[in-house]
Structures are given as structure tokens and as C-alpha cells.
Design a protein around this motif. Structure first.
Motif, short mmCIF file in Angstrom:
data_model
loop_
_atom_site.label_atom_id
_atom_site.label_comp_id
_atom_site.label_asym_id
_atom_site.label_seq_id
_atom_site.Cartn_x
_atom_site.Cartn_y
_atom_site.Cartn_z
N SER A 49 -18.91 -2.66 -25.48
CA SER A 49 -20.09 -3.07 -24.73
C SER A 49 -19.80 -4.07 -23.62
N CYS A 50 -18.56 -4.50 -23.48
CA CYS A 50 -18.24 -5.58 -22.56
C CYS A 50 -18.18 -5.10 -21.11
N ILE A 51 -18.77 -5.86 -20.22
CA ILE A 51 -18.73 -5.54 -18.80
C ILE A 51 -17.33 -5.73 -18.23
N LEU A 52 -16.52 -6.52 -18.91
CA LEU A 52 -15.13 -6.73 -18.50
C LEU A 52 -14.23 -5.68 -19.15
N TYR A 53 -13.14 -5.35 -18.49
CA TYR A 53 -12.18 -4.36 -18.98
C TYR A 53 -12.85 -3.01 -19.24
N GLY A 54 -13.73 -2.59 -18.31
CA GLY A 54 -14.37 -1.29 -18.42
C GLY A 54 -13.36 -0.15 -18.32
N GLN A 55 -13.76 1.02 -18.81
CA GLN A 55 -12.84 2.17 -18.86
C GLN A 55 -13.52 3.41 -18.29
N ASN A 56 -12.85 4.04 -17.37
CA ASN A 56 -13.34 5.31 -16.83
C ASN A 56 -12.77 6.45 -17.66
N THR A 57 -13.64 7.27 -18.23
CA THR A 57 -13.20 8.42 -19.01
C THR A 57 -13.60 9.71 -18.30
N PHE A 58 -13.26 10.82 -18.90
CA PHE A 58 -13.54 12.12 -18.28
C PHE A 58 -15.03 12.36 -18.10
N SER A 59 -15.83 11.92 -19.07
CA SER A 59 -17.26 12.26 -19.05
C SER A 59 -18.18 11.08 -18.73
N ARG A 60 -17.72 9.85 -18.97
CA ARG A 60 -18.62 8.71 -18.79
C ARG A 60 -17.82 7.44 -18.55
N PHE A 61 -18.55 6.38 -18.20
CA PHE A 61 -17.91 5.08 -18.01
C PHE A 61 -18.25 4.20 -19.20
#
Length: 251
Positions: A49-61
Motif C-alpha cells: 500500500s505504500c506510495i514509496l517504492y511503487g512497482q509497475n507490473t504487466f497489468s497494474r501499478f
């Protein structure tokens, strides 16, 4: 600098440390709370749930792990407590003890005359504020040095998490805007992180089980927190230097 000037400097330094810590904690908490449910789409057993260290995946962020946001949001409160206590302590001494009768200190100096004899000269000086034990200054030197490192680590993690989310969302923008070719360098090299978070505020979709209540300026909130965190470790460094100066001076 005399002791009164140093204690005035410490009063201001601790007050600013408390203010910077509160700003950093509040602004990060606002951004984290706003995106908490929308980014937490990792499934059962994992919190992202953290706004920091977000991850881009194939289907969603997805958001980053919960631990960095807990540390960045609540970490400053530890040194805020110390800073408030020391602001009250030194502030009271500066405002009230300077109005009490002046303290007199004696110092003896041995001077050697031209004909070989020695003369002991005793000087009497008035102090504007009562002195503190050397152990106090040593203790505060250690504490402020520890919190200087503590605040510096806090700032480093905050900044790294901010840029990680920013760079990951640049990749997400490629898919959301359906762009390719020569426009990609604009997204990855020319678009500032503030602008990237502006896109995120308006283009990032909510999850099936979450709905954001309106919009906030996520980039501004995080940047204010980073600036406050940066000033926090700088001011703690200054405060530790003042405490070390007094620890060396006291006999």
C-alpha cells in the motif's frame, strides 16, 4: 561563542528539528493514506500500500511494501519528542534564568615576569546563564550525533523511495498514454517527478475494492516531506556541533 549564545542556537535548532519532523511525518502520512487502498492490490498475505517504492507490473501499478511508509511516516516522531523536550529546556533557561542574579566564576592564570618571577592573576567573570555539568553536554553530543545519522538515513530512504515510484510510474505512463518512439525520451528524461505524480493523481485507476476521496497533489506532499527531512538532518548536525563544542569547553 559564549554559553548563552550556544543555548539560544540550540533552542532554535531543536525547535526547527521538531517542526521539520512534524512536516515530514504529516505530509507523508497524507499521501500514504490517500493511496493506501488503491495501491494495495497484491492479494491476500501481502501488503503493498505504500506510495514509496511503487512497482509497475504487466497489468497494474502496485505500491511498495508497508514497512518503508511506516518508517518514513512515524520515524521522525522519535526525534520530534526529543527536540520538543530540549526546546522547552533550553528555551526556559534562555528566557528565565538569564534574569536571575549573575553567576561569578573565578579563573587563575600564572604569568611569568621579565625578571623570572611568577605572579598568579585571578580573574572574575560574570556568566549570563548558569553552567551545566559536562556529562550533560557529552550525553547530548552523543544523542544529537545519533539522531543526525538517524535523520540522514530517514532522508536517504525517503528520497530513494520517491524516485523509485517516480521511475516506475514513467513505465506505467507508456501504457496509459499508449506512446512509443521519440516521445519516450520525453517521459523518461524530461518529465520531472512532480509532473509524473500529477499524471498519477488523475490517471491512476482505483482498485475494485477501493475508491479515493477526491484528488490531492501527491508530488507536492512528498516533495515537502523530502525537503523537511533534508533540513532535519542538517539542523541535527548543527546542533550536535554546538553540543560537542560545549562538551569540549566544560572542565
Amino acid at each position: 561563542m559564549d554559553q548563552l549564545s550556544i543555548e539560544k542556537g540550540l533552542t532554535i535548532s531543536y525547535l526547527l528539528c521538531a517542526i521539520m519532523g512534524i512536516i515530514s511525518s504529516v505530509t507523508t502520512g497524507i499521501a500514504w493514506g490517500h493511496w493506501y487502498l488503491s495501491l494495495d492490490q497484491c492479494g491476500i498475505g501481502r501488503n503493498c500500500s505504500c506510495i514509496l517504492y511503487g512497482q509497475n507490473t504487466f497489468s497494474r501499478f502496485l505500491g511498495g511494501g508497508q514497512a518503508p511508509c511506516i518508517w518514513i511516516t512515524y520515524g521522525p516522531l522519535l526525534y520530534v519528542f526529543l527536540a520538543i523536550c530540549m526546546t522547552c529546556f533550553h528555551g526556559y533557561r534562555v528566557l528565565f534564568t538569564t534574569k536571575s542574579p549573575k553567576m561569578r566564576t573565578k579563573r587563575s592564570v600564572i604569568a611569568r615576569m621579565n625578571h623570572g618571577s611568577s605572579v598568579q592573576i585571578e580573574t572574575i567573570a560574570q556568566e549570563d546563564i548558569s553552567s551545566l555539568y559536562r556529562c550533560f553536554w557529552i550525553t547530548m553530543s552523543v544523542l544529537t550525533s545519533i539522531f543526525f545519522v538517524y535523520a540522514l538515513v530517514h532522508f536517504a530512504i525517503f528520497l530513494d523511495g520517491f524516485y523509485t515510484t517516480c521511475n516506475e510510474y514513467r513505465k506505467m505512463l507508456e501504457k496509459l498514454l499508449s506512446v512509443h518512439g521519440t516521445i519516450l525520451p520525453v517521459i523518461h528524461r524530461r518529465l520531472h517527478c512532480q509532473s509524473v505524480f500529477d499524471f498519477m493523481d488523475y490517471m491512476q485507476l482505483d482498485s475494485e475494492n477501493a475508491y479515493r476521496n477526491g484528488y490531492i497533489n501527491t508530488g507536492l506532499a512528498l516533495i515537502l516531506g523530502i525537503i523537511a527531512s533534508c533540513f532535519g538532518w542538517i539542523i541535527f548536525f548543527f546542533a550536535s556541533c554546538l553540543n560537542i563544542t560545549m562538551a569540549k569547553r566544560q572542565n
